[in-house]
Structure formats: C-alpha cells, structure tokens
Design a protein around this motif. Sequence first.
Motif, PDB file in Angstrom:
ATOM      1  N   GLY A   1       6.648   2.691  -6.190  1.00  5.89           N
ATOM      2  CA  GLY A   1       6.647   4.087  -6.193  1.00  5.89           C
ATOM      3  C   GLY A   1       5.823   4.763  -7.144  1.00  5.89           C
ATOM      4  O   GLY A   1       5.531   6.062  -7.073  1.00  5.89           O
ATOM      5  N   ALA A   2       5.255   4.024  -7.977  1.00  5.98           N
ATOM      6  CA  ALA A   2       4.452   4.775  -8.994  1.00  5.98           C
ATOM      7  C   ALA A   2       2.837   4.568  -8.523  1.00  5.98           C
ATOM      8  O   ALA A   2       2.203   5.114  -9.146  1.00  5.98           O
ATOM      9  CB  ALA A   2       4.639   4.129 -10.339  1.00  5.98           C
ATOM     10  N   GLY A   3       2.754   4.023  -7.456  1.00 10.44           N
ATOM     11  CA  GLY A   3       1.404   3.961  -6.795  1.00 10.44           C
ATOM     12  C   GLY A   3       0.865   5.148  -6.022  1.00 10.44           C
ATOM     13  O   GLY A   3       1.852   5.937  -5.763  1.00 10.44           O
ATOM     14  N   PHE A   4      -0.077   4.992  -5.118  1.00  5.77           N
ATOM     15  CA  PHE A   4      -0.557   6.031  -4.580  1.00  5.77           C
ATOM     16  C   PHE A   4       0.383   6.373  -3.291  1.00  5.77           C
ATOM     17  O   PHE A   4       0.733   7.759  -3.455  1.00  5.77           O
ATOM     18  CB  PHE A   4      -2.026   5.672  -3.879  1.00  5.77           C
ATOM     19  CG  PHE A   4      -2.760   6.276  -2.661  1.00  5.77           C
ATOM     20  CD1 PHE A   4      -2.647   7.629  -2.852  1.00  5.77           C
ATOM     21  CD2 PHE A   4      -3.141   5.489  -1.600  1.00  5.77           C
ATOM     22  CE1 PHE A   4      -3.117   8.548  -1.786  1.00  5.77           C
ATOM     23  CE2 PHE A   4      -3.741   6.164  -0.580  1.00  5.77           C
ATOM     24  CZ  PHE A   4      -3.642   7.808  -0.628  1.00  5.77           C
ATOM     25  N   ILE A   5       0.508   5.619  -2.476  1.00  8.04           N
ATOM     26  CA  ILE A   5       1.358   5.861  -1.285  1.00  8.04           C
ATOM     27  C   ILE A   5       2.722   6.182  -1.686  1.00  8.04           C
ATOM     28  O   ILE A   5       3.433   7.039  -1.369  1.00  8.04           O
ATOM     29  CB  ILE A   5       1.189   5.039  -0.156  1.00  8.04           C
ATOM     30  CG1 ILE A   5      -0.267   4.832   0.082  1.00  8.04           C
ATOM     31  CG2 ILE A   5       2.119   5.074   0.877  1.00  8.04           C
ATOM     32  CD1 ILE A   5      -0.585   3.506   1.243  1.00  8.04           C
ATOM     33  N   GLY A   6       3.179   5.311  -2.739  1.00  4.87           N
ATOM     34  CA  GLY A   6       4.496   5.297  -2.913  1.00  4.87           C
ATOM     35  C   GLY A   6       5.066   6.755  -3.836  1.00  4.87           C
ATOM     36  O   GLY A   6       6.138   7.080  -3.204  1.00  4.87           O
TER      37      GLY A   6
ATOM     38  N   SER B   1       1.004  -1.993 -12.746  1.00  2.00           N
ATOM     39  CA  SER B   1      -0.219  -2.772 -12.718  1.00  2.00           C
ATOM     40  C   SER B   1      -1.471  -1.703 -12.396  1.00  2.00           C
ATOM     41  O   SER B   1      -2.395  -1.597 -12.994  1.00  2.00           O
ATOM     42  CB  SER B   1      -0.038  -3.962 -11.993  1.00  2.00           C
ATOM     43  OG  SER B   1       0.309  -3.837 -10.792  1.00  2.00           O
ATOM     44  N   THR B   2      -1.078  -1.246 -11.156  1.00  2.00           N
ATOM     45  CA  THR B   2      -1.972  -0.314 -10.832  1.00  2.00           C
ATOM     46  C   THR B   2      -1.517   1.185 -10.722  1.00  2.00           C
ATOM     47  O   THR B   2      -2.222   2.272 -10.837  1.00  2.00           O
ATOM     48  CB  THR B   2      -2.620  -0.730  -9.295  1.00  2.00           C
ATOM     49  OG1 THR B   2      -1.681  -0.611  -8.456  1.00  2.00           O
ATOM     50  CG2 THR B   2      -3.326  -1.713  -9.367  1.00  2.00           C
ATOM     51  N   GLY B   3      -0.067   1.161 -10.511  1.00  2.00           N
ATOM     52  CA  GLY B   3       0.534   2.466 -10.698  1.00  2.00           C
ATOM     53  C   GLY B   3       0.653   3.196 -11.892  1.00  2.00           C
ATOM     54  O   GLY B   3       0.391   2.437 -12.895  1.00  2.00           O
TER      55      GLY B   3
END
Length: 307
Positions: free
Chosen positions: A9-14, A35-37
């Motif tokens: 959820g801390a990523g782009f779509i999430g 890690s990426t989020g």
Amino acid sequence: MTTWLVTGGAGFIGSHLCEALLARGDAVRVLDDLSTGKRENLPPGAMLIEGDVADPATVRAALDGVAGCFHLAAIASVERGVTDWLGTHRANLTGAITVFDAARPTRIPVVYASSAAVYGDAATVPIVEAAERHPLSAYGADKLGCELHARVASHVHAIPTVGLRFFNVYGPRQDPRSPYSGVISIFCERIRRGAPIDIFGDGGQTRDFVYVADVVTALVAAMRLAPADAPVFNVCTGTATSVLDLAHTIAELTGTLLDARHRPPRAGEIRDSTGAPALSRRILGLADPLSLRSGLGKVLDWMGGAV
Ligand code: NAD
Ligand code: UD1
C-alpha cells in the motif's frame, strides 16, 4: 467500520487504492517493507505495518479482523527479475502464497495483482483472458504462479480470489528516478527537462497503458465479486502504443525536442502487449478508460508541467 488490508500500500498503485478506500469511509491497514514504497505515499489515516509479505507471522497479524485483502506487494519490475531471480521470486510468489495461507482460517476474499506478463509473446493481439500463457520472464512466471495458487486457495481452501492482469499502469506517484520504474514516468521526467531518453530496441514494441485511477476502480469492483472459481481479468484499455510514439507524444505535450538514444533490447522483453478489455468491462462494470493523452497530462501536471 470495514477494514481492508492493502499489501504494497505504500507503493504506486497501492497508495492510490488506499486513498480511494479511505475516501469512501473505510479503514485501511497497509503491509509494506518500504523497499520501493515510501511512507510519504501513504494518505493520512492509513495504518502502516512495516514488514515482509513473505513472513507468515507478520501476514497473519496483518490480516486479523480485516474484511478482505488487496494483495499488491511485489517487486514490480521485469528487469529486476532478470538480475535477482530468487529474491524477486520470494516477494512475488512466496509472498502471494503466504497471503493465501494466512487467509485460510477466516476465508476472507483476496484480490491480487497479476500481470500482462503472464501471456509472454501472445500470438494474437489484443489478448483475451483465455489466450495461452507463456511468460518470457521470471516476473511473468511468478505472476502466473500466483494465479495457479489462487485457484488452489479457491478450490481447496474456499478462499474467494480475483486476479487482475494489469497491463502497463501509469500515473502520478510512479517514481521517475528509479531505473526500474515504468517507462512513462521515466520518459515524462526526462523529456520535460530536455534530457536524453533511452529506447530499448527499435522502439516499435507496443504496450497498453492504463491510468492508475482506472486500475483502482477495477480493484474495488473485483472485491465486490467474492467468486468461488478464482477468475482472472485483464485491466487494460485495448489501445496499443509503441514506445517510440509514446516518446513523441510526450515531447509534443511538453513542447520539447526529443533526444532519444537506442540501446539493445532488454532480456525477457515482450514485443506486443495489448489487452482485450471486454470481459473486465462487462463483469466488473468498468466505464471507458482515460485516454493516454489525458493521463499523460495528469502525470506532467504532477511533475510540475514542462520546464
Ligand atoms: P510499487 O513498487 O510501487 O509497489 C509495490 C509495493 O510492494 C512497494 O510499496 C514495495 O515496497 C512493496 N513490497 C515489495 N516487496 C515487498 C515485500 N517482500 N513485503 C512487503 N512489501 C513489499 O509497484 P506498483 O507498480 O504499485 O505495483 C503494484 C502491483 O501491481 C505489483 O504486484 C506489481 O507486480 C503489479 N503490476 C504493476 C504493473 C505496473 O505497470 N505498475 C503492471 C502489472 C502488475
Ligand atoms: C510493466 C510493469 C510490470 C508489469 C508489465 C505488464 C513497470 C516497471 N513494469 O513491464 O510490473 O507486469 O508492465 O505489462 O511498470 N523502455 C524504454 N526505455 C526506458 C524504459 C522502458 O525503451 O527507459 C521500454 C521497455 O523496453 C519496454 C517498454 O518501454 O518495451 C515498457 O517498459 P516498462 O515500463 O519497464 O514496463 P514492462 O517491462 O512492459
């Protein structure tokens, strides 16, 4: 109040999904290893559990009391799967099985991100859901593995699952500085300031670019289905755009001169990837998708317009 778990959820779509769920008054718990989020992607009100989606105890705790799980956590790069085969496998397939396994006691529904990468080089485009699946990359093979294990989750353990085969998703918050990011964020960020772009291969390869808000609509609609037969749907627009045309359109929208360098094609690269949207539009009740030009405008606005 209904609470959802959003892995990744801390990523782009999430993060866009979290925003939509909170906006309609639901509560959101996020499991993400950052890690990426990024923490700053999270909208106010989302509760973060920082942890690994392939760790069973962490996932069991995260699922406690939720109405359903949107499973988006993954290493979302085809390229990373080439260099780190085992590491991406752990996040991308072991992570999904860990979520399904943890959902067994409560049988909560799981809507998970699959990918157009499961098709590999399809014989016919636009690609329908029933097309043969011959992934060309470790990433695509693991996403196909998620779909197979989702069938096991549904048929053996009575967990409702829906898989969404996202095509190339783009929009604000896709990190343009990561070399593993999507082509639109990289091209927009570079072209708008007149910097050179790399085109892998001849640039004639085509993609189906789908705007992130349309993907969020599909995720939310899929959670309403609660099916017993583990369906999978394309999430796409049905429109093919070549990488070269994409670059020219961004140059035109930003009023800049295109400076493109050709590089060797990427390993595991699909040539043509455009999805048939009819099934998901019908079953998930989706409206017409946003046009690429309008979506690119939103990305450029988010980046601060042309410089
Ligand atoms: P993203 O990298 O922005 O989001 C993925 C999130 O998962 C990140 O926040 C990352 O920190 C987290 N994550 C990674 N490994 C984890 C782990 N082991 N434990 C916990 N969290 C972990 O990427 P995205 O573009 O938002 O992708 C979301 C999902 O959609 C992924 O499953 C991806 O494979 C899938 N997908 C994306 C696209 C696209 O074009 N962006 C297309 C098809 C499928
Ligand atoms: C993307 C997603 C992947 C998803 C798949 C579904 C990302 C990072 N990857 O993979 O998660 O499952 O779609 O279809 O969003 N390119 C260039 N120059 C660049 C960057 C890319 O020419 O600087 C080309 C690539 O070679 C490729 C195309 O642009 O042909 C798209 O690349 P990319 O955005 O990385 O996505 P996919 O590999 O299609």
